[in-house]
Design a protein around this motif. Sequence first.
Motif, PDB file in Angstrom:
ATOM      1  N   LYS A 193       0.989  -1.064  -0.027  1.00 42.66           N
ATOM      2  CA  LYS A 193       0.108  -0.101   0.029  1.00 42.66           C
ATOM      3  C   LYS A 193       1.016   1.180  -0.067  1.00 42.66           C
ATOM      4  O   LYS A 193       1.859   1.399   0.907  1.00 42.66           O
ATOM      5  N   SER A 233       0.868   7.354   2.385  1.00 47.74           N
ATOM      6  CA  SER A 233      -0.338   8.547   2.116  1.00 47.74           C
ATOM      7  C   SER A 233       0.162   9.597   3.423  1.00 47.74           C
ATOM      8  O   SER A 233      -0.777  10.446   3.546  1.00 47.74           O
ATOM      9  N   LYS A 267      -8.043   6.776  -2.847  1.00 51.01           N
ATOM     10  CA  LYS A 267      -8.526   6.863  -1.378  1.00 51.01           C
ATOM     11  C   LYS A 267     -10.147   7.046  -1.461  1.00 51.01           C
ATOM     12  O   LYS A 267     -10.687   7.325  -2.742  1.00 51.01           O
ATOM     13  N   GLU A 282     -11.532  10.740  10.073  1.00 53.95           N
ATOM     14  CA  GLU A 282     -10.352   9.927  10.236  1.00 53.95           C
ATOM     15  C   GLU A 282      -9.929  10.182  11.733  1.00 53.95           C
ATOM     16  O   GLU A 282      -9.577   9.223  12.598  1.00 53.95           O
ATOM     17  N   SER A 285      -6.258   4.731   5.969  1.00 55.46           N
ATOM     18  CA  SER A 285      -4.820   5.384   5.750  1.00 55.46           C
ATOM     19  C   SER A 285      -3.976   5.258   7.070  1.00 55.46           C
ATOM     20  O   SER A 285      -2.858   5.878   7.031  1.00 55.46           O
TER      21      SER A 285
END
Length: 485
Positions: free
Chosen positions: A135, A138, A180, A215, A377
């Motif tokens: 991945k 980010s 995303k 988040e 993330s």
Amino acid sequence: MCLLTLTVSLPTLKPPSCGHEVKAVDCNKPASSLQVGIFYFALYIIAIGTGGTKPNISTMGAEQFDDFEPKERFHKLSFFNWWMFSIFFGTLFSNTFLIYIQDNVGWSLGYGLPTIGLLISVLVFLVGTPFYRHKLPSGSPIIKITKVFVAAVSKWKVTVPNDPKELHELRLEEYAKNGKYRIEYTPSLRFLDKAAVKTRAASPWMLCPVTQVEETKQMMKMLPILIATIIPSVITAQSNTLFIKQGATLNRSMGPHFEIPPACLQAFVTIFMLISIVIYDRFFVPTVRRYTKNPRGISLLQRLGIGLTLHVIIMVTACLAERKRLKIARENQIFGKSDTVPLTVFILLPQFGLVGIADAFVEVAKLELFYDQAPESMKSLGTSYFTSTLGIGNFLSSFLLKTVADITKRHGHKGWILDNLNASHLDYYYAFLAILSFLNFFFFLLIAKHFVYNVDVTESRRGIAMETSGKASSQDNEVLKTGPS
């Protein structure tokens, strides 16, 4: 591990020998500053390395499963069970074979073997790197969260609009371009919404999109769970410290020619943990799943709650076993520090076994919970909550032990915890930990009652995939819905 191996192998890095006729506990020859410094430097490197690898390796392992593939997604539900199984299987090897080598062959070989094992592990990891699913990074999640708090505090006088659509959010295309997903607004922790209120200042430290705010909320809502799992880590720490000291005072003979090394008693925890994981994953989950319709059998919070209940039982059991040990010691007039109480060490087996069973519930559940409920993330940060509870729990265990020992010595009292366990009242301390665990369990129940799980991310991804492929009538509906369920 290389440094630790050198500290027990090179004469210049080892403390001066006391001779074979002097017991280690009676040796007063101090190590030099260089020897102590290198030894602790090696331990600190291990601590730093553990903090960097454990959260990332478990997260990377879970991400090798494709959520869009039904079979892989199903197997992912068992990943953390078998992840912990592999960890504790290695612990069993360490608590039996390596300790036996250290005590009977030598520390150089005892440390040299795991050093070679780590080297082989690194080589295997490097060879497999091209085949892993990666991945892309980010950005730092800590910086993202800090920006939200800075923006919210800077605009603390700003009024949050009643309509969430008036808050700042990026276009769906910007998220899709970077692979995303947007997160829909939730009404929890409304103070943080101020970070997304539109003002003249457009700096990233003054204006954050709704997804970034959400988040942050998802990471913040797990903090009470983190706090509630610190006390269980304190209880688990007893199996590595006081439980071992108890065992050292008891009869550890197994036959006429073999005596269980005190440190090997920890193997009982590992054995029960391994057995419990297999039973839980292969028998309990498939059986309960038929009735609950939950793919995991029971929810993660329910699994955690069962483990916390077992921790209360562990300390009650340990208290009763210690009372029995002290009773036998007093009946036989055994009060010396190095005297052996004529009682089999297997009286401690229930408390060691219960710790292993509890770990199969608590440790696996909190690792999976912190990973599962963290935003996409910030998965590594979520799993770092797991290792944080272990570290804080061990520090708190030392703090509680020292504090209780100091307080109970005041006003001329003998104290509960002394260097000589045969003259201590360790049963009182265990009763104190049982009460602490009981109170923590009710704190957990209060948290669990108000905890709201995120909606399954995979279902949300599928919905967005359908929309972006033209099956939706409006791009305004192309939003990742991970709000309350």
